[in-house]
Design a protein around this motif. Structure first.
Motif, PDB file in Angstrom:
ATOM      1  N   ILE A 116      18.204  35.404  -7.714  1.00  0.00           N
ATOM      2  CA  ILE A 116      19.532  36.208  -8.124  1.00  0.00           C
ATOM      3  C   ILE A 116      20.219  36.884  -8.547  1.00  0.00           C
ATOM      4  N   LYS A 117      18.495  37.771  -9.329  1.00  0.00           N
ATOM      5  CA  LYS A 117      18.775  38.858 -10.018  1.00  0.00           C
ATOM      6  C   LYS A 117      19.458  40.032  -8.720  1.00  0.00           C
ATOM      7  N   ALA A 118      18.696  39.811  -7.342  1.00  0.00           N
ATOM      8  CA  ALA A 118      18.469  41.113  -7.016  1.00  0.00           C
ATOM      9  C   ALA A 118      19.931  40.606  -6.097  1.00  0.00           C
ATOM     10  N   LEU A 119      20.774  39.778  -6.169  1.00  0.00           N
ATOM     11  CA  LEU A 119      21.456  39.105  -5.636  1.00  0.00           C
ATOM     12  C   LEU A 119      23.033  39.603  -6.416  1.00  0.00           C
ATOM     13  N   THR A 120      22.117  39.629  -7.823  1.00  0.00           N
ATOM     14  CA  THR A 120      23.483  40.732  -8.748  1.00  0.00           C
ATOM     15  C   THR A 120      22.996  41.729  -8.934  1.00  0.00           C
ATOM     16  N   TYR A 121      22.460  42.426  -8.820  1.00  0.00           N
ATOM     17  CA  TYR A 121      21.934  43.899  -9.000  1.00  0.00           C
ATOM     18  C   TYR A 121      22.847  44.436  -7.131  1.00  0.00           C
ATOM     19  N   ALA A 122      22.984  43.818  -6.004  1.00  0.00           N
ATOM     20  CA  ALA A 122      23.099  43.933  -4.701  1.00  0.00           C
ATOM     21  C   ALA A 122      24.571  44.171  -4.421  1.00  0.00           C
ATOM     22  N   LEU A 123      25.290  43.122  -5.581  1.00  0.00           N
ATOM     23  CA  LEU A 123      27.127  42.474  -5.603  1.00  0.00           C
ATOM     24  C   LEU A 123      26.850  43.754  -6.383  1.00  0.00           C
ATOM     25  N   THR A 124      26.181  44.327  -7.519  1.00  0.00           N
ATOM     26  CA  THR A 124      27.198  45.221  -8.111  1.00  0.00           C
ATOM     27  C   THR A 124      27.160  46.977  -7.547  1.00  0.00           C
ATOM     28  N   LEU A 125      25.883  47.635  -6.845  1.00  0.00           N
ATOM     29  CA  LEU A 125      25.471  48.636  -6.101  1.00  0.00           C
ATOM     30  C   LEU A 125      27.145  48.498  -5.401  1.00  0.00           C
ATOM     31  N   ARG A 126      27.273  47.623  -4.492  1.00  0.00           N
ATOM     32  CA  ARG A 126      28.637  47.397  -3.942  1.00  0.00           C
ATOM     33  C   ARG A 126      29.812  47.651  -4.443  1.00  0.00           C
ATOM     34  N   ALA A 127      29.755  46.860  -5.333  1.00  0.00           N
ATOM     35  CA  ALA A 127      31.229  46.624  -6.032  1.00  0.00           C
ATOM     36  C   ALA A 127      31.395  48.021  -6.616  1.00  0.00           C
ATOM     37  N   LEU A 128      30.135  48.854  -6.760  1.00  0.00           N
ATOM     38  CA  LEU A 128      30.573  49.935  -7.356  1.00  0.00           C
ATOM     39  C   LEU A 128      31.105  51.542  -6.400  1.00  0.00           C
ATOM     40  N   SER A 129      30.390  50.944  -4.648  1.00  0.00           N
ATOM     41  CA  SER A 129      30.870  52.024  -4.116  1.00  0.00           C
ATOM     42  C   SER A 129      32.288  51.836  -3.758  1.00  0.00           C
ATOM     43  N   ARG A 130      32.955  50.566  -4.074  1.00  0.00           N
ATOM     44  CA  ARG A 130      34.305  50.329  -3.703  1.00  0.00           C
ATOM     45  C   ARG A 130      35.266  50.260  -4.620  1.00  0.00           C
ATOM     46  N   ARG A 131      35.183  50.132  -6.016  1.00  0.00           N
ATOM     47  CA  ARG A 131      36.300  50.163  -6.840  1.00  0.00           C
ATOM     48  C   ARG A 131      35.842  50.218  -8.076  1.00  0.00           C
ATOM     49  N   ASP A 132      37.017  50.784  -9.388  1.00  0.00           N
ATOM     50  CA  ASP A 132      36.630  51.553 -10.265  1.00  0.00           C
ATOM     51  C   ASP A 132      36.228  50.468 -11.496  1.00  0.00           C
ATOM     52  N   ILE A 133      35.348  50.377 -11.540  1.00  0.00           N
ATOM     53  CA  ILE A 133      34.424  48.910 -11.945  1.00  0.00           C
ATOM     54  C   ILE A 133      34.261  49.742 -13.403  1.00  0.00           C
ATOM     55  N   ARG A 134      34.683  49.153 -14.700  1.00  0.00           N
ATOM     56  CA  ARG A 134      34.321  49.976 -16.056  1.00  0.00           C
ATOM     57  C   ARG A 134      33.491  48.796 -16.816  1.00  0.00           C
ATOM     58  N   ARG A 135      33.579  47.863 -16.458  1.00  0.00           N
ATOM     59  CA  ARG A 135      32.519  47.583 -17.190  1.00  0.00           C
ATOM     60  C   ARG A 135      31.892  45.693 -16.841  1.00  0.00           C
ATOM     61  N   ILE A 136      30.706  46.204 -17.195  1.00  0.00           N
ATOM     62  CA  ILE A 136      29.702  44.928 -16.669  1.00  0.00           C
ATOM     63  C   ILE A 136      30.042  43.311 -17.678  1.00  0.00           C
ATOM     64  N   ILE A 137      30.449  41.735 -16.886  1.00  0.00           N
ATOM     65  CA  ILE A 137      30.710  41.329 -18.382  1.00  0.00           C
ATOM     66  C   ILE A 137      29.320  40.032 -17.232  1.00  0.00           C
ATOM     67  N   ILE A 138      28.303  39.576 -18.241  1.00  0.00           N
ATOM     68  CA  ILE A 138      27.500  38.415 -17.553  1.00  0.00           C
ATOM     69  C   ILE A 138      27.913  38.040 -19.256  1.00  0.00           C
ATOM     70  N   VAL A 139      28.563  36.397 -18.275  1.00  0.00           N
ATOM     71  CA  VAL A 139      28.337  35.377 -19.166  1.00  0.00           C
ATOM     72  C   VAL A 139      27.642  34.170 -18.902  1.00  0.00           C
ATOM     73  N   GLY A 140      25.870  33.757 -19.890  1.00  0.00           N
ATOM     74  CA  GLY A 140      25.278  33.214 -20.035  1.00  0.00           C
ATOM     75  C   GLY A 140      24.456  34.461 -19.664  1.00  0.00           C
ATOM     76  N   GLU A 141      22.670  33.727 -19.377  1.00  0.00           N
ATOM     77  CA  GLU A 141      21.582  34.393 -19.437  1.00  0.00           C
ATOM     78  C   GLU A 141      20.640  33.713 -18.624  1.00  0.00           C
TER      79      GLU A 141
END
Length: 302
Positions: A116-141
């Motif tokens: 799940i952590k690896a998937l989160t990281y991979a999704l973030t990499l893809r989002a940063l390459s496609r969108r203007d992301i100013r903040r990552i919000i984590i709900v829970g831990e």
């Protein structure tokens, strides 16, 4: 003997009802009638992974009623079934994690946290390459949270952890922000503040409904019940008779990726033991990247 890549131990999706499923009868009948058994083979198609489902004819609540020593015996029998297929570890339904961690057993079990952590990281990499992301919000831990935040901090985007009780994380926040230098803030849950430049990941099962009420932001639900993350892969689970939720998918995927990386014997998550310090979700993310696994998730989620 059939060569397998993984074994998944899980329970029934629904609780069993009736007189014989009350605690008094379960404790007496479990050693004879409620035993783990190999139920079916699981084929994951183009990924070329093959495994088996080892199931118990009970729901999570039913298992919770059984005395700890009987539960331990059930899990040990599960491990023996896996060893019969020359498998040294068992992927385990994530809904059982807390129950199993309370037992004094020592065989390696994979619950899928690092997937799940690896998937989160991979999704973030893809989002940063496609969108203007100013903040990552984590709900829970999630387990291994400091290590996870350290990995996410390497991406150079501010991280905001939002929770209904921020006060309980003050010490952790101080440690991460001032001692380790990670760009993270911890604040009260505030979905009204989310916008299209935020990337939100929900780990708290009590807040998973927020993924449906935030149409203007990119919100990904990674709780146990999370689904529709990788439709093609999840349909494979359904065709194999499994519920297409993250509580099944994550442990299967992590087990297969660890096998692919050749680090099962040293880096499996240990039931009843402290998580090894060298267990790194980056290794799983890299193996998934090399296999092209994340492509099954990325276009759907981002």
């Amino acid at each position: 003997m059939i060569e397998l890549d993984f074994a998944l131990f899980n329970l029934k999706h629904e609780e069993k009802r009736g007189l014989m499923y009350r605690k008094y009868f379960l404790d007496r009948l479990a050693p004879f009638f409620f035993l783990p058994r190999v139920e079916r083979l699981i084929e994951l198609g183009e990924l070329n992974f093959r495994g088996c489902q080892i199931s118990l004819p009970l729901g999570p609540g039913n298992l919770n009623l059984i005395e700890p020593e009987l539960k331990q015996n059930i899990i040990n029998q599960t491990a023996e079934l896996a060893k019969g297929y020359e498998l040294s570890i068992v992927a385990v339904d994530r809904r059982l994690k807390q129950q199993l961690l309370e037992l004094s057993i020592g065989f390696p079990a994979i619950f899928g946290d690092n997937f799940i952590k690896a998937l989160t990281y991979a999704l973030t990499l893809r989002a940063l390459s496609r969108r203007d992301i100013r903040r990552i919000i984590i709900v829970g831990e999630i387990d291994g949270f400091p290590q996870f935040i350290g990995g996410m901090s390497t991406l150079g985007v501010p991280i905001s952890m939002q929770t209904i009780n921020p006060g309980q994380y003050e010490i952790m926040n101080y440690h991460l922000l001032y001692e380790r230098g990670y760009a993270i803030s911890i604040s009260a849950l505030n979905p009204q503040s989310w916008d299209k430049k935020d990337l939100i990941f929900i780990f708290d099962p009590a807040q998973e409904g927020l993924a449906m009420v935030s149409p203007h932001s990119c919100c990904v639900c990674l709780t146990n019940n999370g689904c529709d993350l990788a439709p093609e892969l999840e349909n494979k689970l359904s065709k194999n008779g499994l519920v297409k939720s993250l509580y099944n998918l994550a442990p299967i995927m992590e087990t297969c990726l660890l096998a692919e990386a050749g680090i099962l014997s040293t880096n499996g998550e240990q039931v009843g033991a402290e998580q090894p310090l060298d267990l790194d979700f980056f290794a799983i993310q890299q193996v998934g990247d090399n296999m092209g696994l994340w492509d099954l998730f990325l276009d759907k989620a981002i």
